[in-house]
Scaffold this motif. Structure first.
Motif, PDB file in Angstrom:
ATOM      1  N   VAL A  65       0.837  -1.203   0.000  1.00  0.00           N
ATOM      2  CA  VAL A  65       0.000   0.000   0.000  1.00  0.00           C
ATOM      3  C   VAL A  65       0.871   1.253   0.000  1.00  0.00           C
ATOM      4  CG1 VAL A  65      -1.658   1.337   1.343  1.00  0.00           C
ATOM      5  CG2 VAL A  65      -1.978  -1.114   1.052  1.00  0.00           C
ATOM      6  N   MET A  66       1.960   1.218   0.742  1.00  0.00           N
ATOM      7  CA  MET A  66       2.864   2.373   0.742  1.00  0.00           C
ATOM      8  C   MET A  66       3.376   2.661  -0.659  1.00  0.00           C
ATOM      9  SD  MET A  66       5.136   1.805   4.204  1.00  0.00           S
ATOM     10  CE  MET A  66       4.515   2.316   5.820  1.00  0.00           C
ATOM     11  N   CYS A  67       3.738   1.606  -1.381  1.00  0.00           N
ATOM     12  CA  CYS A  67       4.235   1.803  -2.750  1.00  0.00           C
ATOM     13  C   CYS A  67       3.132   2.338  -3.665  1.00  0.00           C
ATOM     14  CB  CYS A  67       4.799   0.492  -3.292  1.00  0.00           C
ATOM     15  SG  CYS A  67       6.355  -0.012  -2.518  1.00  0.00           S
ATOM     16  N   LYS A  68       1.904   1.849  -3.481  1.00  0.00           N
ATOM     17  CA  LYS A  68       0.789   2.347  -4.289  1.00  0.00           C
ATOM     18  C   LYS A  68       0.527   3.828  -3.977  1.00  0.00           C
ATOM     19  CE  LYS A  68      -1.633  -2.037  -4.959  1.00  0.00           C
ATOM     20  NZ  LYS A  68      -2.844  -2.833  -4.643  1.00  0.00           N
ATOM     21  N   GLN A  69       0.637   4.193  -2.716  1.00  0.00           N
ATOM     22  CA  GLN A  69       0.431   5.584  -2.340  1.00  0.00           C
ATOM     23  C   GLN A  69       1.560   6.473  -2.868  1.00  0.00           C
ATOM     24  OE1 GLN A  69      -2.741   5.589  -1.825  1.00  0.00           O
ATOM     25  NE2 GLN A  69      -2.717   6.812   0.055  1.00  0.00           N
ATOM     26  N   MET A  70       2.752   5.926  -2.975  1.00  0.00           N
ATOM     27  CA  MET A  70       3.836   6.695  -3.595  1.00  0.00           C
ATOM     28  C   MET A  70       3.534   6.937  -5.071  1.00  0.00           C
ATOM     29  SD  MET A  70       7.485   5.511  -1.908  1.00  0.00           S
ATOM     30  CE  MET A  70       7.288   3.733  -1.981  1.00  0.00           C
ATOM     31  N   ASP A  71       2.974   5.933  -5.735  1.00  0.00           N
ATOM     32  CA  ASP A  71       2.536   6.114  -7.124  1.00  0.00           C
ATOM     33  C   ASP A  71       1.488   7.214  -7.204  1.00  0.00           C
ATOM     34  OD1 ASP A  71       4.201   4.066  -7.955  1.00  0.00           O
ATOM     35  OD2 ASP A  71       2.623   2.548  -7.875  1.00  0.00           O
ATOM     36  N   SER A  72       0.520   7.151  -6.294  1.00  0.00           N
ATOM     37  CA  SER A  72      -0.553   8.140  -6.272  1.00  0.00           C
ATOM     38  C   SER A  72      -0.001   9.539  -6.022  1.00  0.00           C
ATOM     39  CB  SER A  72      -1.576   7.768  -5.193  1.00  0.00           C
ATOM     40  OG  SER A  72      -2.555   8.762  -5.049  1.00  0.00           O
ATOM     41  N   TYR A  73       0.935   9.628  -5.110  1.00  0.00           N
ATOM     42  CA  TYR A  73       1.549  10.927  -4.793  1.00  0.00           C
ATOM     43  C   TYR A  73       2.228  11.522  -6.027  1.00  0.00           C
ATOM     44  CZ  TYR A  73       4.542  14.336  -2.406  1.00  0.00           C
ATOM     45  OH  TYR A  73       5.167  15.493  -2.006  1.00  0.00           O
ATOM     46  N   ALA A  74       2.960  10.688  -6.749  1.00  0.00           N
ATOM     47  CA  ALA A  74       3.695  11.178  -7.920  1.00  0.00           C
ATOM     48  C   ALA A  74       2.759  11.611  -9.048  1.00  0.00           C
ATOM     49  CB  ALA A  74       4.647  10.095  -8.430  1.00  0.00           C
ATOM     50  N   GLU A  75       1.561  11.036  -9.086  1.00  0.00           N
ATOM     51  CA  GLU A  75       0.626  11.339 -10.173  1.00  0.00           C
ATOM     52  C   GLU A  75      -0.282  12.533  -9.888  1.00  0.00           C
ATOM     53  OE1 GLU A  75      -1.403   7.658 -10.467  1.00  0.00           O
ATOM     54  OE2 GLU A  75       0.313   6.578 -11.357  1.00  0.00           O
ATOM     55  N   ARG A  76      -0.257  13.050  -8.673  1.00  0.00           N
ATOM     56  CA  ARG A  76      -1.165  14.140  -8.305  1.00  0.00           C
ATOM     57  C   ARG A  76      -0.705  15.478  -8.890  1.00  0.00           C
ATOM     58  NH1 ARG A  76      -4.539  13.304  -3.604  1.00  0.00           N
ATOM     59  NH2 ARG A  76      -4.418  11.098  -2.995  1.00  0.00           N
ATOM     60  N   SER A  77      -1.668  16.352  -9.061  1.00  0.00           N
ATOM     61  CA  SER A  77      -1.386  17.730  -9.471  1.00  0.00           C
ATOM     62  C   SER A  77      -1.434  18.594  -8.218  1.00  0.00           C
ATOM     63  CB  SER A  77      -2.414  18.212 -10.504  1.00  0.00           C
ATOM     64  OG  SER A  77      -2.339  17.434 -11.678  1.00  0.00           O
ATOM     65  N   TRP A  78      -0.278  19.010  -7.775  1.00  0.00           N
ATOM     66  CA  TRP A  78      -0.195  19.810  -6.560  1.00  0.00           C
ATOM     67  C   TRP A  78      -0.331  21.292  -6.895  1.00  0.00           C
ATOM     68  CZ3 TRP A  78      -0.564  16.906  -2.415  1.00  0.00           C
ATOM     69  CH2 TRP A  78      -0.108  15.582  -2.467  1.00  0.00           C
ATOM     70  N   PRO A  79      -0.735  22.120  -5.962  1.00  0.00           N
ATOM     71  CA  PRO A  79      -0.833  23.565  -6.224  1.00  0.00           C
ATOM     72  C   PRO A  79       0.475  24.104  -6.785  1.00  0.00           C
ATOM     73  CG  PRO A  79      -1.828  23.036  -4.106  1.00  0.00           C
ATOM     74  CD  PRO A  79      -1.161  21.784  -4.590  1.00  0.00           C
ATOM     75  N   THR A  80       0.390  24.882  -7.842  1.00  0.00           N
ATOM     76  CA  THR A  80       1.575  25.403  -8.517  1.00  0.00           C
ATOM     77  C   THR A  80       2.495  26.135  -7.543  1.00  0.00           C
ATOM     78  OG1 THR A  80       0.311  25.667 -10.561  1.00  0.00           O
ATOM     79  CG2 THR A  80       2.410  26.847 -10.399  1.00  0.00           C
ATOM     80  N   GLY A  81       3.758  25.747  -7.583  1.00  0.00           N
ATOM     81  CA  GLY A  81       4.743  26.374  -6.722  1.00  0.00           C
ATOM     82  C   GLY A  81       4.746  25.847  -5.303  1.00  0.00           C
ATOM     83  N   LYS A  82       3.862  24.921  -4.984  1.00  0.00           N
ATOM     84  CA  LYS A  82       3.776  24.399  -3.613  1.00  0.00           C
ATOM     85  C   LYS A  82       4.177  22.914  -3.537  1.00  0.00           C
ATOM     86  CE  LYS A  82       2.162  28.321  -2.190  1.00  0.00           C
ATOM     87  NZ  LYS A  82       2.989  29.219  -1.346  1.00  0.00           N
ATOM     88  N   GLU A  83       4.771  22.430  -4.618  1.00  0.00           N
ATOM     89  CA  GLU A  83       5.124  21.009  -4.636  1.00  0.00           C
ATOM     90  C   GLU A  83       6.064  20.638  -3.486  1.00  0.00           C
ATOM     91  OE1 GLU A  83       4.125  22.345  -8.753  1.00  0.00           O
ATOM     92  OE2 GLU A  83       5.466  23.061  -7.156  1.00  0.00           O
ATOM     93  N   ALA A  84       6.969  21.567  -3.130  1.00  0.00           N
ATOM     94  CA  ALA A  84       7.961  21.272  -2.093  1.00  0.00           C
ATOM     95  C   ALA A  84       7.337  21.071  -0.722  1.00  0.00           C
ATOM     96  CB  ALA A  84       9.006  22.386  -2.028  1.00  0.00           C
ATOM     97  N   VAL A  85       6.139  21.590  -0.511  1.00  0.00           N
ATOM     98  CA  VAL A  85       5.481  21.426   0.785  1.00  0.00           C
ATOM     99  C   VAL A  85       4.216  20.578   0.657  1.00  0.00           C
ATOM    100  CG1 VAL A  85       6.400  23.506   1.851  1.00  0.00           C
ATOM    101  CG2 VAL A  85       4.284  23.632   0.494  1.00  0.00           C
ATOM    102  N   SER A  86       4.161  19.748  -0.371  1.00  0.00           N
ATOM    103  CA  SER A  86       3.012  18.859  -0.535  1.00  0.00           C
ATOM    104  C   SER A  86       3.241  17.572   0.247  1.00  0.00           C
ATOM    105  CB  SER A  86       2.802  18.537  -2.017  1.00  0.00           C
ATOM    106  OG  SER A  86       3.942  17.863  -2.542  1.00  0.00           O
ATOM    107  N   ALA A  87       2.170  17.022   0.768  1.00  0.00           N
ATOM    108  CA  ALA A  87       2.286  15.792   1.552  1.00  0.00           C
ATOM    109  C   ALA A  87       1.007  14.982   1.434  1.00  0.00           C
ATOM    110  CB  ALA A  87       2.573  16.107   3.019  1.00  0.00           C
ATOM    111  N   LEU A  88       1.166  13.666   1.435  1.00  0.00           N
ATOM    112  CA  LEU A  88       0.037  12.744   1.433  1.00  0.00           C
ATOM    113  C   LEU A  88       0.126  11.916   2.705  1.00  0.00           C
ATOM    114  CD1 LEU A  88      -2.381  11.307   0.159  1.00  0.00           C
ATOM    115  CD2 LEU A  88      -0.760   9.862  -1.106  1.00  0.00           C
ATOM    116  N   VAL A  89      -0.870  12.067   3.568  1.00  0.00           N
ATOM    117  CA  VAL A  89      -0.913  11.343   4.840  1.00  0.00           C
ATOM    118  C   VAL A  89      -1.993  10.272   4.729  1.00  0.00           C
ATOM    119  CG1 VAL A  89      -1.336  11.502   7.319  1.00  0.00           C
ATOM    120  CG2 VAL A  89      -0.120  13.349   6.127  1.00  0.00           C
TER     121      VAL A  89
END
Length: 465
Positions: A65-89
């Motif tokens: 599940v952790m690996c699947k969530q890493m896939d999901s994290y990489a595929e998300r569109s994060w707010p522009t310019g805020k990628e460095a402070v994006s997090a998936l809990v």
């Protein structure tokens, strides 16, 4: 386990705001416990999800599940310019308290994969043992519920990645330029110290760790599956290679002692080599605890990897006198290895030098010019050693320690045969051999054959010496 938008996780949200986003007296530094949470919440780039725990799959299921969530994290569109402070809990619900340690194990298993992707993954639960970086007595990762968090790797992750050479290499690839020139003057001194130490091999440990390179040694275990038995198989394999090298070094030292007629010094080295071979034999006892089903669970990941291609083992065989051009050729295309293997192939063996000593002592004459003696002459030379000399003789002691070594090696091979037969039956070996049939032929081989054969022709009756 399936992810969905959670409701009713007010305790987790409160933990975000009242613990992670605030300073703490035990933290050991200024600032909030987690510098990411508050900026991520302001940027609306912190996502909270929930998955159901599958108790039947244990930590491997969590790791998946952790690996699947890493896939999901990489595929998300994060707010522009805020990628460095994006997090998936991701909160793991319905997980019994006594299963929480499995979350720690899953994180340990997937951490390297996360770092290779440029990510960091951390686990949290009410009993999480993770220590604080600045104050190890502060258990900083305790949360109201079991969960894990994924974010992008950041500059300050030197604090978590400096101790592992492979993980540090990924960090260095991304942030190494920040430690060059004028840029480094703006970095915290602790970051620079850890970075420089990691670049120099991590030499900021205790004297014991530095002397034995323990941190490097313990960072070299990289099993290819999550199956627990593979780690045992992997570690025993590495331990065997270290012991092969130990035996090889002692045999090489014995060879050099014989060159200068120091038979007792050679016997001392051979005695240690034989003892190390006894330890090698015990490694099969460990591997015998891996059932056929457990081994089959990860055997495919071995591919064609096989102990037959152990160059340290091959060099040891050559050093003992079993030379083989065809076996040397298996390493011919491996730079750095081929030179060592072929050097050992062409070098005199410890047995050659033992026979040279018998010649210099007047016990061998036929074929002395070429260094090639007839087997009958060799057998008779060893018979004379045993007939004319007792334990007070250095040649007698040399013969017995050579036999100790040959006996230990044959025992090691025989136990290898038994282990393979009980584990894979008559299947072919991973290195392309016929498996037990090939091992049975190998187990029949004896080092120093004339020393064994001399036993058959020794006359009856106890020598008086």
């Amino acid at each position: 386990m399936g992810g969905h938008r959670p409701e009713g996780l007010d305790d987790v949200r409160e933990w975000f705001s009242c613990f992670l986003s605030e300073p703490h007296g035990e933290l050991g530094r200024e600032g909030s416990v987690c510098p990411f949470v508050a900026p991520a919440r302001r940027a609306e780039s912190l996502f909270l999800e929930e998955v159901a725990y599958d108790a039947g799959r244990g930590w491997p299921g969590i790791a998946e599940v952790m690996c699947k969530q890493m896939d999901s994290y990489a595929e998300r569109s994060w707010p522009t310019g805020k990628e460095a402070v994006s997090a998936l809990v991701t909160v793991v619900h319905s997980m019994p308290a006594h299963h929480w340690p499995l979350l720690d194990e899953a994180q340990r298993r997937v951490k390297a994969e996360a770092v290779r992707r440029g990510l960091m993954i951390g686990q949290f639960h009410p009993h999480c043992p993770e220590p604080g970086v600045w104050n190890p007595s502060f258990t900083v990762s305790r949360s109201p519920r079991p969960l894990f968090a994924i974010r992008y790797m950041a500059l300050h992750d030197i604090l978590f990645l400096h101790a592992d050479p492979e993980l540090f290499a990924e960090y260095d690839r991304r942030f190494g330029d920040r430690y060059e020139g004028h840029s480094r003057t703006h970095l915290p001194s602790r970051f620079v110290e850890l970075y420089e130490a990691a670049k120099n091999g991590g030499r900021t440990r205790t004297e014991y760790i530095d002397y034995q390179s323990i941190d490097v040694l313990l960072s070299l275990q990289r099993p290819h599956t999550a199956h627990p038995a593979e780690m045992s198989f992997y570690l025993v394999g590495q331990a065997k290679e270290l012991l092969f090298k130990l035996v090889y070094e002692e045999v090489s030292a014995a060879r050099l002692a014989l060159v200068v007629d120091e038979a007792d010094n050679a016997s001392w080295n051979l005695r240690r080599a034989a003892t190390a071979l006894d330890l090698l034999a015990r490694t099969w006892d460990v591997l015998a605890t891996i059932s056929p089903a457990e081994f089959n669970a990860f055997r495919e990941q071995l591919g064609s990897a096989s102990g037959i291609d152990s160059y340290m083992y091959r060099m040891l065989e050559f050093a003992l006198g079993r030379k083989s051009d065809s076996m040397a050729r298996r390493h011919a295309e491996v730079p750095g290895v081929a030179e060592s293997v072929y050097r050992e192939l062409h070098r005199s063996s410890v047995y050659d030098e033992a026979l040279g000593l018998l010649h210099r002592r007047g016990l061998l004459t036929d074929g002395a010019e070429a260094g090639e003696w007839h087997p009958d002459a060799l057998r008779q030379a060893w018979v004379r050693v045993y007939e004319a000399h007792g334990p007070s003789s250095d040649l007698f002691r040399l013969g017995e320690t050579l036999m100790d070594l040959a006996h230990a090696f044959s025992r090691w091979r025989s136990l290898h045969l038994l282990l393979v037969e009980r584990t894979i039956g008559n299947k072919h070996g991973t290195g392309g051999t016929t498996g037990v049939d090939w091992l049975r032929r190998s187990a029949d081989h004896r080092f120093f054959p004339e020393l064994w054969e001399a036993r058959s022709i020794l006359p009856m009756g106890a020598p008086l010496w």
